[in-house]
Design a protein around this motif. Structure first.
Motif, short mmCIF file in Angstrom:
data_model
loop_
_atom_site.label_atom_id
_atom_site.label_comp_id
_atom_site.label_asym_id
_atom_site.label_seq_id
_atom_site.Cartn_x
_atom_site.Cartn_y
_atom_site.Cartn_z
N LYS A 135 0.83 -1.20 0.00
CA LYS A 135 0.00 0.00 0.00
C LYS A 135 0.87 1.25 0.00
O LYS A 135 0.58 2.24 -0.69
CB LYS A 135 -0.93 0.01 1.21
N TYR A 136 1.96 1.22 0.78
CA TYR A 136 2.88 2.35 0.82
C TYR A 136 3.52 2.58 -0.54
O TYR A 136 3.60 3.71 -1.04
CB TYR A 136 3.94 2.08 1.88
N MET A 137 3.98 1.50 -1.17
CA MET A 137 4.59 1.62 -2.49
C MET A 137 3.59 2.11 -3.53
O MET A 137 3.92 2.92 -4.40
CB MET A 137 5.19 0.28 -2.90
N SER A 138 2.36 1.63 -3.44
CA SER A 138 1.33 2.05 -4.39
C SER A 138 1.04 3.54 -4.26
O SER A 138 0.84 4.25 -5.25
CB SER A 138 0.04 1.26 -4.16
N ARG A 139 1.04 4.03 -3.02
CA ARG A 139 0.81 5.46 -2.81
C ARG A 139 1.95 6.28 -3.39
O ARG A 139 1.74 7.33 -4.00
CB ARG A 139 0.65 5.76 -1.33
#
Length: 229
Positions: free
Chosen positions: A51-55
């Motif tokens: 989720k962090y990488m996607s953001r």
């Protein structure tokens, strides 16, 4: 020399956009696979990382988009309307952080010439940043005037020598609650620059205050006068 600088900038922007686009699909697939796995601590940690990488990827795409003026569609925007929309959008986030959002509207219905979506993103990012740094039980105040807006929190603020770093890409303050990519304020600065506005930050004692100022103020009367010319 200027041509080479311009070409280097374009190549950098194209690389960021291409890399972000290429990462979106595999990250989405990884997230889908993780969500199908039985819930456990390891799965939750991996899902959080994805989720962090996607953001980060999404913000990189937005950063490259707002850096190009041809991506904007300018129109007459009532600032108070955008403010209400942004505050409503972030109300749940503020409630979860026990932070009160306050609108001090002194704009008297002023209208700006802007890309509506970009202006909403700029204001949303400023408010989101303030909420992330505001202690529970405090306020985040959005003040509107005819040709400027100010977002102020009552958090720990930053050191004087860090003020110049606030709009740098990937720079993050020490006291925020989330694990953001450090691109939100950089996106705000790009939007302001492309609109020929000025975005600045100063210590508020306590807290931090961001001010967006514009000389490109259009009221309906001014627009009519310009058309007549």
């Amino acid at each position: 020399a200027l041509d080479r600088l311009e070409r280097g900038y374009r190549l950098q922007q194209e690389f960021l956009a291409t890399a972000a686009h290429e990462l979106k699909t595999p990250l989405a697939l990884i997230r889908a696979q993780l969500e199908l796995m039985p819930e456990n601590e390891e799965r939750d940690w991996l899902l959080s990382d994805v989720k962090y990488m996607s953001r980060q990827v999404q913000q990189l795409l937005l950063l490259t988009e707002v850096s190009e003026e041809q991506n904007y569609k300018f129109c007459t925007v009532e600032m108070s309307q955008i403010a209400v929309e942004a505050l409503s959008y972030l109300q749940r986030m503020a409630d979860a952080a026990a932070v009160k959002l306050i609108l001090n509207d002194q704009s008297d219905g002023a209208e700006w010439q802007a890309d509506k979506g970009a202006l909403f993103t700029l204001l949303k990012n400023l408010l989101e940043n303030a909420i992330q740094h505001a202690p529970a039980g405090t306020e985040v105040i959005l003040t509107l005037s005819a040709d400027s807006l100010t977002v102020r929190d009552f958090g720990p603020g930053v050191a004087e020598d860090e003020l110049s770093q606030l709009f740098n890409r990937f720079w993050r303050g020490e006291h925020r609650r989330d694990i953001g990519a450090g691109l939100g304020l950089a996106i705000c600065q790009e939007i302001a620059v492309t609109h020929h506005w000025t975005l600045s930050a100063c210590k508020a004692e306590p807290g931090l205050s961001f001010t967006l100022s514009t000389c490109l103020l259009y009221t309906s009367d001014a627009a009519d006068e310009e058309d007549s010319v």
